[in-house]
Design an enzyme around this catalytic site. Sequence first.
Site, short mmCIF file in Angstrom:
data_model
loop_
_atom_site.label_atom_id
_atom_site.label_comp_id
_atom_site.label_asym_id
_atom_site.label_seq_id
_atom_site.Cartn_x
_atom_site.Cartn_y
_atom_site.Cartn_z
N SER A 19 26.15 -52.80 80.97
CA SER A 19 26.76 -52.00 81.77
C SER A 19 26.17 -50.80 82.26
O SER A 19 25.46 -50.53 81.93
CB SER A 19 27.56 -51.27 81.38
OG SER A 19 28.48 -50.62 81.73
N GLU A 20 25.44 -50.35 83.85
CA GLU A 20 25.13 -49.85 84.18
C GLU A 20 24.98 -47.74 84.28
O GLU A 20 24.26 -47.14 84.06
CB GLU A 20 24.91 -49.31 85.93
CG GLU A 20 25.90 -48.54 86.43
CD GLU A 20 27.55 -50.52 86.89
OE1 GLU A 20 28.09 -50.48 88.41
OE2 GLU A 20 27.18 -51.28 86.34
#
Length: 505
Positions: free
Chosen positions: A329-330
Amino acid sequence: MTAILRCCKPISIANGVIARYLSISSSRRVNKVYSSSLEAVSDIPSGSSLIVGGFGICGIPENLIIALNETGSKDFTIVSNNCGVVGWGSGILLDNKKIKRMVSSYVGENAEFERQFLSGELEVELTPQGTLAERIRAGGAGIPAFFTPTAYGTVIHKGGAPIKYNSDGSVAIESEAKESREFNGRHYVMEKAITGDFALVKAWKGDKAGNLIFRKSARNFNPAAAKAGKITVAEVEELVEIGELDPDEIHLPGIYVQRIVVGKEYQRRIEFKTIRKDDDELNIPEKHQRIVMRAAQEFKDGMYINLGIGLPMLCSNYLDPNITVNLQSENGLLGLGPFPHKEDLDADLINAGKQTVTILPGGSYFGSDESFAMIRGGHIDVTVLGAMQVSQFGDLANWMIPKKLVKGMGGAMDLVSSSGTKVVVAMEHVVKSGAHKILNECSLPLTGKSVVDMIVTEKCVFNVCPNNGLTLSEIYEDQTIEDIQKATGCSFKVAENLKTLPIPQ
């Protein structure tokens, strides 16, 4: 009091080696601790530029923001991934018209942010999330500019993106074109570093020297932001004496922090409380099942995968049980797990869609700049995103409808910029009105040029070549080639070994 080491005269020792001995004396350390959040921000003047940590409302310096709103200062330029929500986080400053310009990647669900921008009340410089993180990191590292593949061929590169509208909807200020260069056969855009007059950050623990430890996904932009402020103000949940933090566990050294204060009455708000029950059953429309089940077949054992918010995130429900993949997840997580049970909700543990999540054994947390180093550097094997439009040669548009809808590009421009990552678009084949989404050319502002490798819809699968266009490779058994032609706004080839896909049961 603290011990200060001073170099004194050199001395000779055996074999002719020269060394210096150190004398130790005591000196009073500069006091960085402030008694209240208001005291810590009271001298921030109008017109200041501020870099504010946080992602959504996770890891935001909520007490410092509330205190800043109580001062008479205004006309701030705020650099932050987004602007909180209406009535909370930086949204408080926005609601009270104290922000002149936002430099952000995402408008998101803050309707007031979007309204002020479209009505001409607010300047907004939309910047890809990874580029924003790197611009902040570079500013703190003394690097004036850098080249990135992100956004090449888009309005971020070419200029013309609206920064400020007039009240009649015309563009008052638009972005300028940026320098680009070619390195090793690839095109890159030059981006300038960002520093701020002040940085406001939030940490879990700190000591009186300013050393900070962050917690879970609340780390996000905070470490990079702290490094890029001329004066950095940190609020912490717990403040301890110098020496009580294990030096090996400190995430941010105190050299970057000038002021520190203990926050009061943390509300620990969560944007999207997403929970699971043991008896939960998936309730996904059949046409969406077709899309996400097929997209998930691109995942192979051991891969690192990034799933966009919305429909792509549902792919995680259809993983092959015989393989192991690592979801990234960024906002700074690797090893995403399922949604938590109600009793395990944690405001410091969210995904890029601001939903509460869990993390699997072997997972890790890191800052936003580190996250996008993974992404830009080609360490992510597959990314799955949604789209508003895709062209026959793989151009992608999924972040903006000029003068109507401004959600921002978030991390999408970065996710599609790496040549080492397979880009899969998972979307409905047409819009609700029946208008085409797969076109000769995109009419909306691009997210990336010639970046899409595969399109998966409820009707079929296209393989995409940047030179030769679309090839229909798979088709659901209730569709015909003529159906696909009618629903597609450009020509395409049909694979000799066209595969038929069964309808999910």
